[in-house]
Write a protein that holds these residues in place. Sequence first.
Motif, short mmCIF file in Angstrom:
data_model
loop_
_atom_site.label_atom_id
_atom_site.label_comp_id
_atom_site.label_asym_id
_atom_site.label_seq_id
_atom_site.Cartn_x
_atom_site.Cartn_y
_atom_site.Cartn_z
N THR A 42 0.83 -1.36 -0.10
CA THR A 42 -0.18 0.11 -0.14
C THR A 42 0.72 1.19 0.09
N ILE A 43 1.88 1.23 0.83
CA ILE A 43 2.97 2.35 0.73
C ILE A 43 3.44 2.66 -0.64
N LEU A 44 3.76 1.50 -1.28
CA LEU A 44 4.44 1.45 -2.62
C LEU A 44 3.47 2.07 -3.60
N ILE A 45 2.15 1.85 -3.58
CA ILE A 45 1.47 2.43 -4.46
C ILE A 45 1.39 3.97 -4.08
N PHE A 46 0.94 4.29 -3.06
CA PHE A 46 0.92 5.77 -2.39
C PHE A 46 2.16 6.39 -3.21
N ALA A 47 3.36 5.91 -2.87
CA ALA A 47 4.58 6.42 -3.34
C ALA A 47 4.60 6.44 -4.80
N ILE A 48 3.87 5.95 -5.55
CA ILE A 48 3.79 5.70 -7.09
C ILE A 48 3.02 6.74 -7.38
N ILE A 49 1.45 7.13 -6.68
CA ILE A 49 0.87 8.12 -7.04
C ILE A 49 1.44 9.51 -6.67
N VAL A 50 2.25 9.51 -5.54
CA VAL A 50 2.90 10.84 -5.13
C VAL A 50 3.77 11.15 -6.46
N ARG A 51 4.64 10.31 -6.93
CA ARG A 51 5.63 10.26 -8.05
C ARG A 51 4.83 10.82 -9.30
N VAL A 52 3.77 10.40 -9.40
CA VAL A 52 2.90 10.69 -10.70
C VAL A 52 2.56 12.22 -10.49
N MET A 53 2.17 12.68 -9.28
CA MET A 53 1.70 14.01 -8.96
C MET A 53 2.70 14.89 -9.13
N LEU A 54 3.93 14.39 -8.80
CA LEU A 54 5.15 15.46 -8.81
C LEU A 54 5.64 15.59 -10.10
N SER A 55 5.34 14.73 -11.20
CA SER A 55 5.55 14.84 -12.43
C SER A 55 4.98 16.09 -13.32
N PHE A 56 3.75 16.45 -12.64
CA PHE A 56 3.09 17.63 -13.03
C PHE A 56 3.59 18.92 -12.58
N PHE A 57 4.52 19.24 -11.89
CA PHE A 57 5.17 19.92 -11.27
C PHE A 57 6.75 20.18 -11.61
N PRO A 58 7.16 20.12 -12.95
CA PRO A 58 8.62 19.77 -12.95
C PRO A 58 9.58 20.93 -12.43
N ARG A 59 9.05 21.80 -11.91
CA ARG A 59 10.13 22.90 -11.36
C ARG A 59 10.19 22.88 -9.97
N VAL A 60 9.42 21.70 -9.18
CA VAL A 60 9.82 21.44 -7.96
C VAL A 60 11.25 21.19 -7.36
N LYS A 61 11.89 21.79 -6.60
CA LYS A 61 13.37 21.43 -6.31
C LYS A 61 13.32 20.32 -5.47
N PRO A 62 14.30 19.53 -6.13
CA PRO A 62 14.64 18.14 -5.23
C PRO A 62 15.18 18.34 -3.74
N ASN A 63 14.35 17.64 -3.08
CA ASN A 63 14.83 17.59 -1.51
C ASN A 63 14.71 16.09 -1.31
N PRO A 64 15.17 15.85 0.06
CA PRO A 64 15.48 14.62 0.48
C PRO A 64 14.23 13.57 0.40
N LEU A 65 13.09 14.18 0.59
CA LEU A 65 11.72 13.33 0.77
C LEU A 65 11.46 13.03 -0.80
N ILE A 66 11.62 13.91 -1.92
CA ILE A 66 11.22 13.49 -2.96
C ILE A 66 12.44 12.71 -3.66
N THR A 67 13.69 12.85 -3.38
CA THR A 67 14.66 11.86 -3.83
C THR A 67 14.54 10.46 -3.24
N ILE A 68 13.97 10.22 -2.00
CA ILE A 68 13.45 8.78 -1.52
C ILE A 68 12.45 8.39 -2.23
N ILE A 69 11.41 9.18 -2.58
CA ILE A 69 10.31 8.71 -3.34
C ILE A 69 10.78 8.16 -4.86
N TYR A 70 11.61 8.85 -5.47
CA TYR A 70 12.22 8.26 -6.69
C TYR A 70 13.06 7.32 -6.39
#
Length: 87
Positions: free
Chosen positions: A14-42
């Motif tokens: 379930t956590i992996l599925i939510f991580a994929i959904i968050v990654r998809v939502m992050l792809s709509f905002f390409p100018r978001v600066k990478p931070n440790p949380l985003i790096t972990i999700i990727y």
Amino acid sequence: MIYLIVQIIDKVITILIFAIIVRVMLSFFPRVKPNPLITIIYDITDPLLKPFQRFQITSGAMGLDFSPLIAIIVLNLIQSLIVRLLY
């Protein structure tokens, strides 16, 4: 004991599925600066999505990537099979 293992596997998937959904939502905002949380999700979702990334539709400058959708479907199937087999 088996019930606990099934619950842990269920929660991890379930956590992996939510991580994929968050990654998809992050792809709509390409100018978001990478931070440790985003790096972990990727880092978590890259190995899950790589096998399915050949299922892309490219036309012109824009392409559709169905790998998140396929990965979520496969994870749901694995989740339901594990729950059914171990119960």
